[in-house]
Design a protein around this motif. Structure first.
Motif, PDB file in Angstrom:
ATOM      1  N   SER A 503       0.825  -1.215   0.000  1.00 26.17           N
ATOM      2  CA  SER A 503       0.000   0.000   0.000  1.00 26.17           C
ATOM      3  C   SER A 503       0.854   1.258   0.000  1.00 26.17           C
ATOM      4  N   THR A 504       2.035   1.185   0.587  1.00 24.49           N
ATOM      5  CA  THR A 504       2.954   2.326   0.593  1.00 24.49           C
ATOM      6  C   THR A 504       4.352   1.822   0.266  1.00 24.49           C
ATOM      7  N   PRO A 505       4.626   1.512  -1.011  1.00 23.10           N
ATOM      8  CA  PRO A 505       5.935   0.970  -1.383  1.00 23.10           C
ATOM      9  C   PRO A 505       7.047   1.957  -1.040  1.00 23.10           C
ATOM     10  N   PRO A 506       8.165   1.462  -0.527  1.00 28.61           N
ATOM     11  CA  PRO A 506       9.263   2.358  -0.185  1.00 28.61           C
ATOM     12  C   PRO A 506       9.883   2.958  -1.431  1.00 28.61           C
ATOM     13  N   PRO A 507      10.301   4.217  -1.389  1.00 26.23           N
ATOM     14  CA  PRO A 507      10.934   4.830  -2.562  1.00 26.23           C
ATOM     15  C   PRO A 507      12.253   4.138  -2.885  1.00 26.23           C
ATOM     16  N   GLY A 508      12.509   4.003  -4.184  1.00 28.80           N
ATOM     17  CA  GLY A 508      13.771   3.403  -4.601  1.00 28.80           C
ATOM     18  C   GLY A 508      13.891   1.928  -4.327  1.00 28.80           C
ATOM     19  N   GLU A 509      12.752   1.221  -4.228  1.00 25.00           N
ATOM     20  CA  GLU A 509      12.801  -0.210  -3.911  1.00 25.00           C
ATOM     21  C   GLU A 509      13.450  -0.994  -5.059  1.00 25.00           C
ATOM     22  N   ALA A 510      13.969  -2.163  -4.743  1.00 19.13           N
ATOM     23  CA  ALA A 510      14.622  -3.007  -5.738  1.00 19.13           C
ATOM     24  C   ALA A 510      13.595  -3.566  -6.713  1.00 19.13           C
ATOM     25  N   PRO A 511      13.884  -3.588  -8.020  1.00 18.79           N
ATOM     26  CA  PRO A 511      12.980  -4.230  -8.983  1.00 18.79           C
ATOM     27  C   PRO A 511      12.959  -5.738  -8.745  1.00 18.79           C
ATOM     28  N   VAL A 512      11.836  -6.371  -9.039  1.00 19.55           N
ATOM     29  CA  VAL A 512      11.707  -7.798  -8.739  1.00 19.55           C
ATOM     30  C   VAL A 512      12.197  -8.697  -9.873  1.00 19.55           C
ATOM     31  N   GLU A 513      12.193  -8.219 -11.123  1.00 20.95           N
ATOM     32  CA  GLU A 513      12.443  -9.113 -12.249  1.00 20.95           C
ATOM     33  C   GLU A 513      13.799  -9.814 -12.214  1.00 20.95           C
ATOM     34  N   PRO A 514      14.903  -9.162 -11.788  1.00 22.24           N
ATOM     35  CA  PRO A 514      16.171  -9.904 -11.756  1.00 22.24           C
ATOM     36  C   PRO A 514      16.124 -11.148 -10.887  1.00 22.24           C
ATOM     37  N   TYR A 515      15.213 -11.209  -9.930  1.00 24.59           N
ATOM     38  CA  TYR A 515      15.168 -12.335  -9.002  1.00 24.59           C
ATOM     39  C   TYR A 515      14.521 -13.566  -9.626  1.00 24.59           C
ATOM     40  N   PHE A 516      13.717 -13.399 -10.679  1.00 21.99           N
ATOM     41  CA  PHE A 516      13.163 -14.570 -11.348  1.00 21.99           C
ATOM     42  C   PHE A 516      13.591 -14.684 -12.810  1.00 21.99           C
ATOM     43  N   SER A 517      14.238 -13.645 -13.357  1.00 25.46           N
ATOM     44  CA  SER A 517      14.707 -13.710 -14.742  1.00 25.46           C
ATOM     45  C   SER A 517      16.218 -13.610 -14.868  1.00 25.46           C
ATOM     46  N   GLY A 518      16.892 -13.229 -13.792  1.00 16.95           N
ATOM     47  CA  GLY A 518      18.342 -13.136 -13.848  1.00 16.95           C
ATOM     48  C   GLY A 518      18.824 -11.732 -14.161  1.00 16.95           C
ATOM     49  N   ILE A 519      20.065 -11.469 -13.780  1.00 20.33           N
ATOM     50  CA  ILE A 519      20.645 -10.140 -13.991  1.00 20.33           C
ATOM     51  C   ILE A 519      20.941  -9.897 -15.458  1.00 20.33           C
ATOM     52  N   ALA A 520      21.342 -10.951 -16.177  1.00 19.63           N
ATOM     53  CA  ALA A 520      21.780 -10.766 -17.562  1.00 19.63           C
ATOM     54  C   ALA A 520      20.626 -10.556 -18.525  1.00 19.63           C
ATOM     55  N   ASP A 521      19.424 -10.913 -18.137  1.00 16.93           N
ATOM     56  CA  ASP A 521      18.272 -10.772 -19.026  1.00 16.93           C
ATOM     57  C   ASP A 521      17.886  -9.309 -19.129  1.00 16.93           C
ATOM     58  N   GLN A 522      18.155  -8.727 -20.299  1.00 14.47           N
ATOM     59  CA  GLN A 522      17.932  -7.295 -20.457  1.00 14.47           C
ATOM     60  C   GLN A 522      16.581  -6.951 -21.080  1.00 14.47           C
ATOM     61  N   ASP A 523      15.777  -7.968 -21.387  1.00 13.43           N
ATOM     62  CA  ASP A 523      14.502  -7.687 -22.044  1.00 13.43           C
ATOM     63  C   ASP A 523      13.412  -7.342 -21.034  1.00 13.43           C
ATOM     64  N   ARG A 524      13.666  -6.316 -20.213  1.00 17.34           N
ATOM     65  CA  ARG A 524      12.621  -5.821 -19.326  1.00 17.34           C
ATOM     66  C   ARG A 524      11.565  -5.150 -20.197  1.00 17.34           C
ATOM     67  N   SER A 525      10.331  -5.515 -20.004  1.00 14.79           N
ATOM     68  CA  SER A 525       9.299  -5.098 -20.944  1.00 14.79           C
ATOM     69  C   SER A 525       8.338  -4.072 -20.358  1.00 14.79           C
ATOM     70  N   VAL A 526       7.723  -3.316 -21.266  1.00 18.81           N
ATOM     71  CA  VAL A 526       6.559  -2.510 -20.948  1.00 18.81           C
ATOM     72  C   VAL A 526       5.419  -3.008 -21.811  1.00 18.81           C
ATOM     73  N   SER A 527       4.203  -2.749 -21.373  1.00 20.72           N
ATOM     74  CA  SER A 527       3.019  -3.134 -22.138  1.00 20.72           C
ATOM     75  C   SER A 527       2.432  -1.889 -22.790  1.00 20.72           C
ATOM     76  N   LEU A 528       2.076  -2.018 -24.054  1.00 20.09           N
ATOM     77  CA  LEU A 528       1.542  -0.897 -24.821  1.00 20.09           C
ATOM     78  C   LEU A 528       0.083  -1.152 -25.165  1.00 20.09           C
ATOM     79  N   ILE A 529      -0.737  -0.110 -25.040  1.00 19.02           N
ATOM     80  CA  ILE A 529      -2.099  -0.171 -25.555  1.00 19.02           C
ATOM     81  C   ILE A 529      -2.340   1.083 -26.382  1.00 19.02           C
ATOM     82  N   TRP A 530      -3.201   0.970 -27.378  1.00 15.94           N
ATOM     83  CA  TRP A 530      -3.496   2.080 -28.291  1.00 15.94           C
ATOM     84  C   TRP A 530      -4.937   2.531 -28.090  1.00 15.94           C
ATOM     85  N   ARG A 531      -5.126   3.835 -27.933  1.00 16.11           N
ATOM     86  CA  ARG A 531      -6.460   4.385 -27.730  1.00 16.11           C
ATOM     87  C   ARG A 531      -6.663   5.621 -28.611  1.00 16.11           C
ATOM     88  N   CYS A 532      -7.892   5.761 -29.114  1.00 20.65           N
ATOM     89  CA  CYS A 532      -8.211   6.971 -29.874  1.00 20.65           C
ATOM     90  C   CYS A 532      -8.366   8.165 -28.937  1.00 20.65           C
TER      91      CYS A 532
END
Length: 926
Positions: A503-532
């Motif tokens: 509910s109140t995440p600490p500022p500057g918290e560690a990202p979670v993805e390296p812990y299940f995808s590894g440090i070397a995996d650079q394909d951190r993704s964003v999701s895109l949606i298109w709207r008029c």
């Protein structure tokens, strides 16, 4: 753990459990299972448990592990709850977003047969399915409306989840979607729902990881998390209090606990045919050249070896190479072939069109396709998205250099059933590209491993023109994998504690993805949606975003096409409100909302070079935004004057009748145009379904809604407070219904008796803070009345104005007042708790909208009023000032995490909260 309650359904009332062979036949068109499938089912059922790794070659039915898990769950339904070991939720994890997902189709097939057993072909099968259906329904504490729920988390927006924790469910997910949920940072999940999603991932779950070598870091993470909370008391039976993870792979590494084919399997006729399916591979070791051109030439060569229409798949390692191959193949083959592109970067709209062509019964490549002549040649250019989960069967295959495991998976799509004696493959090997500065750091995706693969293939080929890579021989030909999986950081207890603060995440918290995808995996993704229509920052997006309209793109690649000063709009933590950010403020897991005229998408998905207007896929099921620019983007209509007439923004007091007439006139003007992506008939039907009455909602675009469309959000949205329902609901009735439902769910799960009583009490008390006079004025839109309400029938368009008129502070949380009243009751009674766990009771009340982890933030208030109610005949009261902060809540939350563990606390919360959701959705209170 104290002994749990007995099952809600008496085991004696349940039908006898059918054998696994009978269940398998019922959900697989009468086919008998392979010997290994029956053997694994028997091992699981008789207490041997799931192995660490299931090492079955591609094409021999690993999807049946889903059948085994569902059958095991139904079989365990008659066990006493204190002895139940079969997990309620079955996760099927793949490492990437799939366009062709045979497992999802099979899961839906099982669920549909269980919903309607009468659809089965034979009487024996109908009886089998009916028995399994009743047993699965008996497990749910929510009246067993659905025997087996299917949930698909395909990336991006992911609001779908099992309706409550005791609901039997199959959840199909990618590694990031599961891993982020497990670590309380669910991608696509709103801030308030993250604890529920963590509970559903981290407890009472069997996690089957398909081709788990692609998810090695996740495989290590799950057992490591238990070490962070070694003293936590299990909320359920120990086997179900955490997630159990199992590797499914034809190319695994486990030696101690690996389940493999045995002599009975190797003697099976069909197994023999598939293990010995003809697959001859030619190696082309090229010193230089263009990868797309060499791959195209190889495909043309193979297709030219037969004089009738055929099928061919071309595997590339990157979407950009796939796009280049696709662009070149079409002109080379001309009208004699249908060429498709699969990269996994598609919305469901475009993906469904591609999927239909791939699985077309006449000209597709489904492994179940009848052996009839083709109309034309089908060529599919694909990335790794087709390596896993696709039950497709090609006659020819071309592949770019890759690693051992990927090559084995790719060859699994060639002559899968052994029916094409002429099948051939070409392996195109090029030197690794030079990096900046002329250095050589191996091949993209695969590092140095392709060099070893080439050496092994050339040694096996010798002076011959090709090499036998049938499933029986391929592992010996290629040898052991040599890929570098990289490192993943270690999860420490202090870090896990920070992530639980949803509910109140600490500022500057560690990202979670390296812990299940590894440090070397650079394909951190964003999701895109298109709207008029993209609203300004601070306003909410309408229609609400859905997973089917998202495309996942690596953040680095997305940034490369943006201007440095290009402003972006992303969804906030509530999954609805727009935030304005710069290019460099984007984070992995963000959902970015693009204007439809920004382009970047075509009929085959993500296309950075495309500038064409993208169809807004959200409107067809919702309605039309009353915005002139948006309408120009969606259908090319210049209707600024007509829209102004509907909105009447410059009129001091608008006339509803005039606005409705203007809306009807607007609809008639739009009939002269046509929306991109819709046929003329579909556009006409869409306009016919529009209600010519403008709907105005504060903080959102005004719109014309469909007669049965999305009105803008669920009854438990997280922005501000939404307590709306078709009919007003009394506070006492609502609390009693939630308490009763939560108790039944807890009992069905096997929660210990003491906690069940606390859960029931929390459900009864969760909304007592709504008794505040200001909140009641809001619910009644200023009209006085009794008794106190929990839900209002005020029109949504009046909701924001009613809050202001009632004096309820924006951002104020009624659950904070509920907790104060419960605390007052506890303090005013000589023996208030009667054994109740007061820490847990107060926390479940204050956290029932996702706050209180660890704090409920104050609102601008300062009232000197009090809130009053009666609990079990005891009058209680407390300060109604929402500017006050309960500084004891963080300590209370920490103590509960120490006692039950992070996922145990989240599960207890989820029971109360999802019971509230079910009741609020009008399935309980009529």
């Amino acid at each position: 753990m104290t002994e749990a309650l007995t099952p809600a359904a008496d085991a004696r009332s349940l039908p006898d459990m059918p054998s696994f062979n009978a269940f398998y036949a019922a959900v697989n068109d009468g086919r008998r299972p392979f010997p290994w499938q029956s053997r694994l089912a028997e091992q699981v059922r008789t207490g041997g448990g799931w192995p660490q790794e299931i090492g079955i070659p591609t094409g021999l039915g690993k999807t049946a592990c889903l059948d085994i898990a569902v059958w095991w769950l139904a079989a365990d339904a008659s066990s006493e709850l204190c002895r139940r070991v079969a997990p309620t939720r079955i996760w099927w994890i793949v490492n990437r977003r799939l366009l062709v997902d045979a497992t999802h189709e099979h899961a839906e097939h099982i669920a549909s047969l269980l919903r309607e057993p009468s659809r089965a072909s034979g009487e024996d099968q109908r009886e089998t399915l009916a028995a399994v259906t009743l047993r699965l329904k008996s497990l749910s504490g929510a009246d067993g409306e659905v025997p087996l729920q299917i949930v698909r988390l395909r990336g991006g927006i992911a609001a779908n989840r099992p309706r409550e924790p005791s609901q039997p469910a199959v959840i199909l997910s990618t590694v990031p979607m599961f891993g982020s949920r497990l670590l309380f940072r669910g991608y696509g999940s709103s801030r308030s729902m993250r604890p529920i999603d963590a509970a559903l991932a981290g407890t009472d779950s069997l996690v089957l990881v398909d081709e788990a070598h692609l998810a090695a870091h996740l495989m290590r993470l799950v057992p490591a998390l238990a070490e962070c909370v070694p003293t936590a008391a299990p909320v359920l039976r120990k086997e179900r209090s955490s997630a159990q993870i199992v590797s499914l792979t034809a190319t695994g590494d486990a030696t101690d606990d690996r389940f493999e084919l045995d002599d009975a399997d190797l003697a099976h006729v069909i197994v023999q045919e598939r293990l010995d399916a003809p697959k001859r591979l030619e190696v082309r070791n090229e010193a230089k050249g263009s990868a797309p051109k060499l791959l195209v030439d190889a495909a043309i060569d193979l297709i030219g070896r037969v004089d009738q229409p055929t099928s061919c798949v071309v595997f590339t390692n990157t979407p950009s190479c796939a796009r280049d191959v696709f662009s070149a193949l079409g002109p080379r083959l001309g009208s004699q072939a249908d060429v498709l592109l699969l990269t996994g970067r598609n919305r469901e709209r475009e993906a469904e069109c591609i999927r239909q062509r791939i699985l077309d019964p006449e000209n597709g490549v489904s492994a179940s396709r009848a052996a009839t002549p083709r109309v034309c040649t089908l060529v599919v250019v694909a990335t790794q998205t087709l390596e896993v989960g696709a039950d497709v069967d090609f006659e020819f295959l071309v592949t770019e250099q890759c690693g051992v495991r990927s090559l084995i998976q790719r060859l699994g799509r060639l002559n899968r059933l052994g029916e094409f004696s002429h099948s051939r493959a070409i392996y195109v090997h090029l030197p690794p590209p030079k990096r900046d500065g002329g250095s050589n750091q191996g091949w993209p995706v695969y590092g140095e491993e392709p060099a070893s693969v080439l050496e092994q293939l050339e040694r096996a080929q010798g002076f011959a023109v090709d090499v036998d890579v049938s499933p029986r021989r391929v592992a010996n030909v290629l040898g052991a994998p040599m890929e570098d999986l990289g490192r993943a950081p270690e999860v420490l207890p202090a870090l896990l504690w920070e992530w639980t603060k949803t509910s109140t995440p600490p500022p500057g918290e560690a990202p979670v993805e390296p812990y299940f995808s590894g440090i070397a995996d650079q394909d951190r993704s964003v999701s895109l949606i298109w709207r008029c229509h993209v609203p300004p920052a601070g306003n909410r997006l309408w229609p609400r975003p859905r997973a089917t309209e998202t495309v996942d793109v690596p953040l680095r690649e997305f940034r490369d096409i943006l201007r440095d000063d290009e402003a972006m709009c992303r969804l906030g933590s509530d999954g609805t409100t727009i935030e304005g950010v710069s290019n460099f403020q984007l984070r992995p897991g963000d959902t970015v909302v693009l204007e439809a005229n920004r382009g970047l998408l075509d009929e085959f998905g993500w296309a950075p070079e495309s500038s064409a207007i993208v169809t807004d896929d959200s409107l067809a099921d919702a309605g039309l935004p009353l915005d002139a620019v948006a309408l120009r983007h969606s259908c090319g209509a210049d209707v600024a004057t007509e829209v102004a007439g509907v909105l009447q923004l410059e009129v001091e007091e608008s006339d509803d009748d005039e606005r409705n007439r203007a809306a009807s006139a607007l609809i008639e003007v739009l009939r002269e145009h046509q929306a991109a992506g819709l046929t003329e008939a579909a556009w006409t039907e869409f306009l016919n379904q529009l209600v010519p009455q403008p709907a105005d909602v504060a903080g959102e675009v005004s719109r014309l809604q469909l007669r049965s469309g999305d009105e803008g959000g669920s009854s438990y949205d997280e922005f501000d407070e939404v307590s709306l329902s078709p009919e007003a609901v009394e506070l006492d009735r609502h609390g009693a219904a939630v308490g009763s439902r939560a108790k039944r769910i807890a009992e069905a799960l096997g929660v210990e008796r003491e906690s069940v009583e606390v859960i029931a009490r929390a459900g009864e008390s969760h909304d007592l803070g709504k008794a505040d006079r200001r909140f009641q004025g809001w619910l009644r839109d200023g009209e006085p009345g009794e008794p106190a309400l929990a839900k209002s029938k005020v029109a949504r368009r009046r909701w924001a104005a009613a809050r202001v008129a009632a004096g309820w502070p924006r951002g104020g949380r009624h659950e904070e007042l509920s907790a104060r009243l419960v605390r007052s009751w506890l303090c005013s009674n000589a023996d208030p708790a009667d054994g109740l766990d007061t820490d847990l009771l107060l926390h479940l009340v204050v956290s029932h909208h996702g706050w209180g982890r660890p704090l409920v933030l104050p609102a601008v208030d300062g009232t000197d009023a009090i809130v009053e109610y009666e609990i079990e005949g005891v009058p209680v009261s407390a300060s109604a000032d929402l500017a006050r902060v309960d500084w004891e809540q963080p300590e209370r939350f920490a103590r509960l995490n120490d006692r039950f563990g992070p996922w145990g606390v989240a599960l207890l919360e989820a029971i109360v909260r999802q019971a509230d959701h079910i009741v609020s959705a009008a399935t309980e209170v009529r």
